[in-house]
Design an enzyme around this catalytic site. Structure first.
Site, PDB file in Angstrom:
ATOM      1  N   LYS A  10      57.570  64.399  26.537  1.00 44.72           N
ATOM      2  CA  LYS A  10      57.138  63.280  25.688  1.00 44.72           C
ATOM      3  C   LYS A  10      58.282  62.293  25.451  1.00 44.72           C
ATOM      4  CE  LYS A  10      56.050  66.314  22.554  1.00 44.72           C
ATOM      5  NZ  LYS A  10      56.186  67.574  23.314  1.00 44.72           N
ATOM      6  N   GLY A  11      59.488  62.850  25.197  1.00 42.16           N
ATOM      7  CA  GLY A  11      60.646  61.996  24.898  1.00 42.16           C
ATOM      8  C   GLY A  11      60.927  61.031  26.036  1.00 42.16           C
ATOM      9  N   GLN A  24      55.608  68.548  19.475  1.00 43.66           N
ATOM     10  CA  GLN A  24      54.879  69.755  19.881  1.00 43.66           C
ATOM     11  C   GLN A  24      53.738  69.377  20.843  1.00 43.66           C
ATOM     12  OE1 GLN A  24      55.574  69.625  16.081  1.00 43.66           O
ATOM     13  NE2 GLN A  24      57.492  70.231  16.983  1.00 43.66           N
ATOM     14  N   GLY A  83      62.394  68.771  20.124  1.00 44.03           N
ATOM     15  CA  GLY A  83      63.577  68.374  20.896  1.00 44.03           C
ATOM     16  C   GLY A  83      63.076  67.502  22.028  1.00 44.03           C
TER      17      GLY A  83
HETATM   18  P1  GDP Z   1      59.514  66.925  25.026  1.00 42.15           P
HETATM   19  O1  GDP Z   1      59.776  67.839  23.887  1.00 42.15           O
HETATM   20  O2  GDP Z   1      58.047  66.823  25.340  1.00 42.15           O
HETATM   21  O3  GDP Z   1      60.132  65.555  24.861  1.00 42.15           O
HETATM   22  O4  GDP Z   1      60.195  67.580  26.318  1.00 42.15           O
HETATM   23  P2  GDP Z   1      61.661  68.246  26.373  1.00 42.15           P
HETATM   24  O5  GDP Z   1      62.658  67.166  26.349  1.00 42.15           O
HETATM   25  O6  GDP Z   1      61.776  69.331  25.378  1.00 42.15           O
HETATM   26  O7  GDP Z   1      61.584  68.975  27.770  1.00 42.15           O
HETATM   27  C1  GDP Z   1      61.391  68.279  28.959  1.00 42.15           C
HETATM   28  C2  GDP Z   1      62.594  68.551  29.867  1.00 42.15           C
HETATM   29  O8  GDP Z   1      62.300  68.140  31.185  1.00 42.15           O
HETATM   30  C3  GDP Z   1      63.824  67.752  29.487  1.00 42.15           C
HETATM   31  O9  GDP Z   1      64.974  68.483  29.848  1.00 42.15           O
HETATM   32  C4  GDP Z   1      63.695  66.495  30.307  1.00 42.15           C
HETATM   33  O10 GDP Z   1      64.954  65.862  30.557  1.00 42.15           O
HETATM   34  C5  GDP Z   1      63.115  67.039  31.572  1.00 42.15           C
HETATM   35  N1  GDP Z   1      62.201  66.153  32.315  1.00 42.15           N
HETATM   36  C6  GDP Z   1      61.296  65.256  31.824  1.00 42.15           C
HETATM   37  N2  GDP Z   1      60.573  64.742  32.829  1.00 42.15           N
HETATM   38  C7  GDP Z   1      60.997  65.325  33.963  1.00 42.15           C
HETATM   39  C8  GDP Z   1      60.614  65.248  35.339  1.00 42.15           C
HETATM   40  O11 GDP Z   1      59.700  64.543  35.721  1.00 42.15           O
HETATM   41  N3  GDP Z   1      61.291  66.049  36.214  1.00 42.15           N
HETATM   42  C9  GDP Z   1      62.303  66.876  35.836  1.00 42.15           C
HETATM   43  N4  GDP Z   1      62.887  67.607  36.765  1.00 42.15           N
HETATM   44  N5  GDP Z   1      62.699  66.971  34.557  1.00 42.15           N
HETATM   45  C10 GDP Z   1      62.042  66.225  33.644  1.00 42.15           C
HETATM   46  P1  IMO Z   2      58.585  69.478  21.190  1.00 43.09           P
HETATM   47  O1  IMO Z   2      58.258  68.342  20.275  1.00 43.09           O
HETATM   48  C1  IMO Z   2      57.743  73.652  22.238  1.00 43.09           C
HETATM   49  C2  IMO Z   2      56.791  76.354  18.925  1.00 43.09           C
HETATM   50  C3  IMO Z   2      57.766  77.452  18.570  1.00 43.09           C
HETATM   51  C4  IMO Z   2      56.815  78.512  18.031  1.00 43.09           C
HETATM   52  C5  IMO Z   2      55.759  77.677  17.307  1.00 43.09           C
HETATM   53  C6  IMO Z   2      55.986  77.568  15.805  1.00 43.09           C
HETATM   54  O2  IMO Z   2      59.980  69.480  21.671  1.00 43.09           O
HETATM   55  O3  IMO Z   2      57.568  69.597  22.264  1.00 43.09           O
HETATM   56  P2  IMO Z   2      57.726  76.212  14.318  1.00 43.09           P
HETATM   57  O4  IMO Z   2      59.233  76.267  14.269  1.00 43.09           O
HETATM   58  O5  IMO Z   2      57.190  74.862  14.642  1.00 43.09           O
HETATM   59  O6  IMO Z   2      57.084  76.785  13.103  1.00 43.09           O
HETATM   60  O7  IMO Z   2      57.333  77.199  15.535  1.00 43.09           O
HETATM   61  O8  IMO Z   2      55.821  76.385  17.897  1.00 43.09           O
HETATM   62  N1  IMO Z   2      57.369  74.982  18.946  1.00 43.09           N
HETATM   63  C7  IMO Z   2      57.592  74.283  20.059  1.00 43.09           C
HETATM   64  N2  IMO Z   2      57.450  74.611  21.351  1.00 43.09           N
HETATM   65  N3  IMO Z   2      58.124  72.401  21.900  1.00 43.09           N
HETATM   66  C8  IMO Z   2      58.239  72.035  20.615  1.00 43.09           C
HETATM   67  O9  IMO Z   2      58.493  70.768  20.228  1.00 43.09           O
HETATM   68  C9  IMO Z   2      58.013  73.003  19.613  1.00 43.09           C
HETATM   69  N4  IMO Z   2      58.058  73.001  18.271  1.00 43.09           N
HETATM   70  C10 IMO Z   2      57.651  74.205  17.878  1.00 43.09           C
HETATM   71  O10 IMO Z   2      58.472  77.890  19.705  1.00 43.09           O
HETATM   72  O11 IMO Z   2      56.174  79.151  19.106  1.00 43.09           O
HETATM   73 MG    MG Z   3      60.927  69.538  23.461  1.00 46.20          MG
END
Ligand code: GDP
Ligand code: IMO
Ligand code: MG
Length: 435
Positions: free
Chosen positions: A16-17, A224, A40
């Site tokens: 999403k980020g 999430q 995150g």
């Molecule tokens: P979010 O919580 O939905 O914003 O996702 P996160 O940042 O927690 O996890 C996504 C991970 O995948 C991060 O390390 C990003 O840098 C990485 N990422 C996002 N899009 C892509 C993609 O298209 N390919 C690869 N290889 N990594 C990606």
């Molecule tokens: P982003 O925004 C993935 C999961 C935790 C746990 C459950 C409840 O980066 O996608 P909590 O601390 O919210 O009470 O935990 O939800 N969880 C996530 N899993 N991405 C996240 O956020 C999460 N935020 C919480 O691992 O299973």
């Molecule tokens: Mg995340």
């Protein structure tokens, strides 16, 4: 004007980020609507990696107002640390950051209760992030929570805090045998946080409303994912907020008629962190391969993410409960070089085929995925920017995902960097044209 909700379509960490950052180029405002520093959200720009926990993922554009909405729960220490971390990288978040006065505050005792409760649950624990999210939302619903605006009214804040600490200490001591807290210490600590944040604490409901009324472009950023939503997810293995698109209204103060479009983000496979059912989970070498190639380790806790094949049942459900108008498929590049790709189209429960996700979590836990097998591709998709440059097999796989979701794919992500993206249609600009 255009108001676009960006929502996770699986169990979080869909990318999403990255996508919010990409879309924020054309946005006047990005608003986080729920969750807290359990999130995150990773953005990679110009060789620099940023992980946003509370600050909206549009913060790298100086002209984009960033709003932490009323639906978010805020740990002020985390927020300040995030602001300081950004400042060290040359990003002055405080210049365009607005914090809702109605957002609830996470207190040290929320984290203590969560920790004790998870330990107490033993094998039935949720596997939370330990950020105090659940207990903070409990206080909100119990109408004893402390809000960001309350920090600016010390007498009221002190009274509410003393009451809460007395109650919490009793719970910690008697039920969990854990040490209690000193209200005065917390009071002084949080007054210091309030001093640092006070100029940013405003009525964000009004701010967002004015932006929409003036025809601005607004992205509402979910944290999430749909299947972690407290109502629509795999309860009780969920987070404590409304992560699905409905939360975008309650978490910002915008009415449903303000929303023009809803973009669902889904990985080209599936991951999950923490406990709970996961029908397509791969516990063998293939799962380990996806984990390694996708670097599937939590952005907040560093925990290993469980990995498995794409589950079209999950995403179809996300299309339904979020009213998705389009999809973005991320991390396609992680599938590069696989001989065959599994694609779950339905479940089997006691020999009977199911097309929809069962609402009973125990039943979901024993559902067997029904797979189609798709040929992989040898040519790399990493950093591909044009659809025609994707291998034919990858295009076929994407076409099948689209068909199963009954929802058009607008964006395909082929790498972590901002520019490593195929944009077929820009959902924010399309949201604008609708009006
Ligand atoms: P979010 O919580 O939905 O914003 O996702 P996160 O940042 O927690 O996890 C996504 C991970 O995948 C991060 O390390 C990003 O840098 C990485 N990422 C996002 N899009 C892509 C993609 O298209 N390919 C690869 N290889 N990594 C990606
Ligand atoms: P982003 O925004 C993935 C999961 C935790 C746990 C459950 C409840 O980066 O996608 P909590 O601390 O919210 O009470 O935990 O939800 N969880 C996530 N899993 N991405 C996240 O956020 C999460 N935020 C919480 O691992 O299973
Ligand atoms: Mg995340």
């Amino acid at each position: 004007m255009g108001v676009l909700v960006v929502v996770g379509s699986q169990w979080g960490d869909e990318g999403k980020g990255k996508i919010v950052d990409l879309l924020a180029k054309d946005a006047d405002m990005v608003v986080r609507y729920q969750g807290g520093s359990n999130a995150g959200h990773t953005v990679v720009k110009g060789g620099q990696k940023y992980v946003f926990k509370l600050i909206p993922s549009g913060v790298l554009y100086r002209g984009t107002a960033c709003v932490i909405g009323n639906g978010v729960v805020i740990d002020p220490a985390d927020l300040i640390a995030e602001m300081d971390g950004l400042k060290a990288k040359g990003v002055r978040a405080d210049r365009h950051l607005y914090i809702s006065q109605a957002a609830h505050v996470i207190m040290p005792y929320h984290k203590a209760i969560e920790k004790a409760s998870e330990t107490h649950k033993g094998g039935r624990r949720i596997g939370t992030t330990g950020r105090g999210i659940g207990p903070a939302y409990v206080d909100k619903m119990a109408r004893i929570g402390i809000r960001m605006g309350d920090l600016l009214d010390p007498p009221y804040f002190r009274q509410q805090l003393e009451d809460n600490v007395a109650e919490t200490n009793a719970l910690l001591k008697t039920l969990y045998g854990a040490p209690g807290f000193e209200a005065e210490k917390i009071f002084q600590e949080y007054l210091r946080y309030a001093e640092r944040l006070k100029d940013m604490i405003v009525d964000t409901g009004l701010l967002v409303h004015h932006a929409v009324a003036k025809g601005k472009m607004v992205v509402l950023e979910g944290a999430q994912g749909t299947h972690l939503d407290v109502d629509h997810g795999t309860y009780p293995y969920v987070t404590s907020s409304s992560a699905a698109a409905g939360g975008a209204c309650t978490g910002t103060g915008l009415g449903p008629t303000c929303v023009d479009a809803v973009l669902g983000i889904a990985k080209a496979y599936t991951t999950r962190v923490g406990s709970g059912p996961f029908p397509t989970e791969l516990t063998d070498n293939e799962g380990a391969l996806l984990q390694r190639r996708g670097n599937e380790f939590g952005a907040v806790t560093g925990r290993e993410r469980r990995c498995g094949w794409y589950d079209a049942v999950l995403v179809r459900y996300a299309v339904r409960v979020n009213g998705l108008t389009s999809l973005c498929i991320t991390k396609l590049d992680v599938l590069d070089g696989l001989g065959e790709i599994g694609l779950c189209t339905g479940y089997k429960f006691k020999g009977k085929k199911l097309a929809e996700i069962p609402s009973d979590v125990a039943m979901l836990g024993v559902c067997e995925p029904v797979y189609e097998t798709w040929p992989g591709w040898t040519k790399s998709t990493t950093a591909v920017k044009a659809y025609r440059d994707l291998p034919r097999e990858a295009r076929r796989y994407l076409a099948r995902l689209e068909e199963l979701a009954k929802c058009p794919i607008d964006i395909i992500s082929t790498g972590a960097k901002r520019e490593e993206t195929v944009v077929l249609r820009n959902p924010l600009l399309r949201a604008k044209r609708k009006r």
